[in-house]
Write an enzyme that holds these catalytic residues in place. Structure first.
Site, PDB file in Angstrom:
ATOM      1  N   VAL A 151      -5.714-106.442  30.050  1.00 46.26           N
ATOM      2  CA  VAL A 151      -5.140-107.042  31.255  1.00 46.26           C
ATOM      3  C   VAL A 151      -5.110-106.031  32.394  1.00 46.26           C
ATOM      4  O   VAL A 151      -5.483-106.342  33.535  1.00 46.26           O
ATOM      5  CB  VAL A 151      -3.729-107.578  30.967  1.00 46.26           C
ATOM      6  CG1 VAL A 151      -3.034-108.023  32.258  1.00 46.26           C
ATOM      7  CG2 VAL A 151      -3.796-108.739  29.981  1.00 46.26           C
ATOM      8  N   ASP A 182      -3.052 -94.550  32.493  1.00 46.14           N
ATOM      9  CA  ASP A 182      -2.945 -94.736  31.050  1.00 46.14           C
ATOM     10  C   ASP A 182      -2.689 -93.383  30.408  1.00 46.14           C
ATOM     11  O   ASP A 182      -3.269 -92.366  30.829  1.00 46.14           O
ATOM     12  CB  ASP A 182      -4.227 -95.354  30.482  1.00 46.14           C
ATOM     13  CG  ASP A 182      -4.010 -95.972  29.114  1.00 46.14           C
ATOM     14  OD1 ASP A 182      -3.957 -97.209  29.018  1.00 46.14           O
ATOM     15  OD2 ASP A 182      -3.891 -95.213  28.124  1.00 46.14           O
ATOM     16  N   LYS A 204       4.550-118.539  30.918  1.00 44.97           N
ATOM     17  CA  LYS A 204       3.413-117.942  30.204  1.00 44.97           C
ATOM     18  C   LYS A 204       3.435-118.337  28.728  1.00 44.97           C
ATOM     19  O   LYS A 204       2.417-118.787  28.161  1.00 44.97           O
ATOM     20  CB  LYS A 204       3.462-116.421  30.349  1.00 44.97           C
ATOM     21  CG  LYS A 204       2.554-115.640  29.412  1.00 44.97           C
ATOM     22  CD  LYS A 204       1.091-115.902  29.705  1.00 44.97           C
ATOM     23  CE  LYS A 204       0.216-115.012  28.810  1.00 44.97           C
ATOM     24  NZ  LYS A 204      -1.199-115.194  29.090  1.00 44.97           N
ATOM     25  N   PHE A 254      -9.840-127.449  24.906  1.00 46.86           N
ATOM     26  CA  PHE A 254      -9.087-127.075  23.703  1.00 46.86           C
ATOM     27  C   PHE A 254      -9.006-128.226  22.696  1.00 46.86           C
ATOM     28  O   PHE A 254      -8.118-128.244  21.848  1.00 46.86           O
ATOM     29  CB  PHE A 254      -7.680-126.561  24.058  1.00 46.86           C
ATOM     30  CG  PHE A 254      -7.703-125.217  24.738  1.00 46.86           C
ATOM     31  CD1 PHE A 254      -7.554-124.055  24.013  1.00 46.86           C
ATOM     32  CD2 PHE A 254      -7.909-125.121  26.104  1.00 46.86           C
ATOM     33  CE1 PHE A 254      -7.597-122.821  24.625  1.00 46.86           C
ATOM     34  CE2 PHE A 254      -7.958-123.896  26.731  1.00 46.86           C
ATOM     35  CZ  PHE A 254      -7.811-122.736  25.994  1.00 46.86           C
ATOM     36  N   LEU A 255      -9.944-129.149  22.777  1.00 47.29           N
ATOM     37  CA  LEU A 255     -10.040-130.207  21.773  1.00 47.29           C
ATOM     38  C   LEU A 255     -11.331-130.059  20.985  1.00 47.29           C
ATOM     39  O   LEU A 255     -12.039-131.034  20.738  1.00 47.29           O
ATOM     40  CB  LEU A 255      -9.985-131.592  22.442  1.00 47.29           C
ATOM     41  CG  LEU A 255      -8.624-132.033  22.982  1.00 47.29           C
ATOM     42  CD1 LEU A 255      -8.723-133.418  23.602  1.00 47.29           C
ATOM     43  CD2 LEU A 255      -7.556-132.022  21.879  1.00 47.29           C
ATOM     44  N   CYS A 299      -3.504-113.173  22.010  1.00 47.45           N
ATOM     45  CA  CYS A 299      -2.444-113.895  22.716  1.00 47.45           C
ATOM     46  C   CYS A 299      -1.781-114.990  21.888  1.00 47.45           C
ATOM     47  O   CYS A 299      -0.578-114.903  21.600  1.00 47.45           O
ATOM     48  CB  CYS A 299      -3.000-114.507  24.007  1.00 47.45           C
ATOM     49  SG  CYS A 299      -3.513-113.270  25.225  1.00 47.45           S
TER      50      CYS A 299
END
Length: 460
Positions: A11, A30, A207, A252-253, A263
């Site tokens: 992300v 980082d 979210k 998503f089917l 996630c």
């Protein structure tokens, strides 16, 4: 604007590159020295289409920098994004927020002037309140606001999602903070991307709610696929008929071996833990998480049944290891549970994935990694398509079959038609196509030959 992003993971890195491409001055911080060094030399820690080119272009233009030290980067920033990992906490499944709070503590020590701290990490509702407390403890006199700005990026399409989002959710309890965040995203206003302003807790919950609902759609169509097999229907036709209703939608089917990735598994679990803590259990989401975990292992049993007799010592070729195409992410990939079920039954596994094999070696050390699909299929007793990479959509089925010992194709993504597979001499099984004999339901185990039944028991 001057933007600092804490965390150069998936992300954080995508966000940093895209913000820089909008024209902002971005520093991505980082603590991992090797990662920062690699990024400075143009080497990406993850595979994401288009990311390397985007990073290098903006780094060359001077708009994107990578550093280890958080202090100087925060001191000059107008907005600081927290984009560190929030994995499931070992032991109880809650989101591990230790990295979020550690980042907040370091940010607080370096604040100068008014700064907006935006949490882009996926965090449970109420986390922003605690981040504010941590910041105030570290910097009692600092001027800042904490907002929630969750990401909605799909691995494999993250850059497009960032630049052409469905919505930009900003959870802010301060008008000044909302104005700053609107300026950050002003370049997207030309695309008419809607900014959805709400309270901070609402944004945090949005979210999790979005991911849990998408996971529910996937799990619903997967269970419906099992019913289709039992009654002689075709789940692809059923899904198409459902998806034409704009209240439902077609996305998503697509029936398959279950969801995975970084996630959905952890976010559904974290949402469940939050609900339990507040004594408001989410029974639907509980069922989704349970069914999805069981389904992955069931896909291994489906392959075992397709092998028939003499399962132990058989060889199965697996095409696709990552949890979805266009990524090298192996986290919670269905392929891991599938391969483990096969190995528990004494099956030898070879595999090929265009991007995921290096990461897969950590999860699946006993799998023979091949150089291409045809090499993986050599001397195999069955071949299973687990991840629907474009590369696997137009295989030469005759060549594939010629390389195999037995022509059995288990299509867990419904990539091929039965007619095409059978024309090439394959015994073909797919998901939800009215073939009860190869159903993923454990209730069909009694119909297999004794040797396969013993292998199923070992795979359970």
């Amino acid at each position: 604007m001057r933007i600092t992003i804490v965390g150069a993971g998936y992300v954080g890195l995508v966000s940093a590159a895209c913000f820089a491409d909008f024209g902002h001055d971005v520093i991505c911080v980082d603590k991992d020295e090797a990662r920062v060094t690699a990024l400075k030399h143009g080497r990406m820690p993850i595979f994401e289409p288009g990311l390397e080119k985007l990073v290098m272009r903006n780094a060359s233009a001077g708009r994107l920098q990578f550093e280890q030290e958080i202090g100087p980067a925060v001191a000059t920033a107008d907005v600081v994004f927290i984009a560190v990992g929030t994995p499931s906490r070992r032991g109880d499944g809650h989101a591990d927020l230790s990295h979020v709070y550690a980042a907040a503590r370091e940010i607080g020590r370096s604040l100068t002037g008014y700064t907006v701290i935006a949490t882009k990490s996926t965090v449970p509702v109420g986390t922003g309140d605690e981040v504010e407390v941590v910041l105030r403890e570290a910097a009692p006199n600092a001027r800042f606001d904490v907002v929630s700005n969750p990401e909605f990026l799909r691995e494999g399409a993250a850059i497009s999602d960032f630049k052409r989002p469905d919505r930009i959710v900003i959870g802010a309890d301060s008008g000044a903070a909302l104005a700053v965040m609107q300026e950050v995203y002003r370049p997207l206003f030309l695309n008419r991307s809607p900014v959805v302003a709400m309270g901070r807790r609402c944004a945090e919950l949005t979210k999790y709610a979005a991911n849990a609902f998408l996971a529910t759609k996937i799990t619903f169509i997967n269970e419906l696929a099992d019913l289709c097999e039992a009654v002689g229907a075709d789940v692809q036709n059923v899904a198409h008929g459902m998806g034409l209703d704009n209240r439902i939608g077609s996305k998503f089917l697509h029936a398959g071996p279950g969801y995975g990735g970084s996630c959905f598994p952890k976010d559904t679990l974290a949402l469940l833990k939050t609900a339990q803590d507040h004594e408001t259990p989410l029974r639907v989401v509980e069922a989704v998480a349970s069914v999805n975990e069981a389904r992955k292992r069931a896909m291994g049993r489906r392959i075992i049944r397709a092998l028939g007799r003499d399962v132990r010592g058989s060889r199965v070729a697996i095409l696709g290891l990552t949890f979805k195409p266009n990524t090298d992410d192996m986290r919670d990939s269905p392929a891991v549970a599938i391969v483990q079920a096969l190995e528990d039954a004494g099956v030898r596994v070879s595999a090929y994935d265009p991007e995921g094999m290096e990461a897969a070696r950590t999860y699946l050390p006993n799998v023979t990694m091949a150089g291409n699909a045809y090499e993986a299929a050599a001397d195999a007793d069955a071949l299973a398509i687990v991840t629907e990479w474009d590369l696997f959509r137009a295989l030469d089925l005759e060549r594939l079959g010629a390389a195999m010992r037995h022509r059995r194709l288990i299509d867990l993504r419904n990539v091929y038609s039965r007619a095409a597979a059978e024309a090439a001499g394959f015994a073909y099984s797919a998901i939800g196509t009215g073939s009860p004999a190869v159903s993923a339901s454990a209730g069909h185990a009694a119909n297999v030959e004794p040797s396969a039944g013993r292998a199923l028991a070992a795979a359970e």
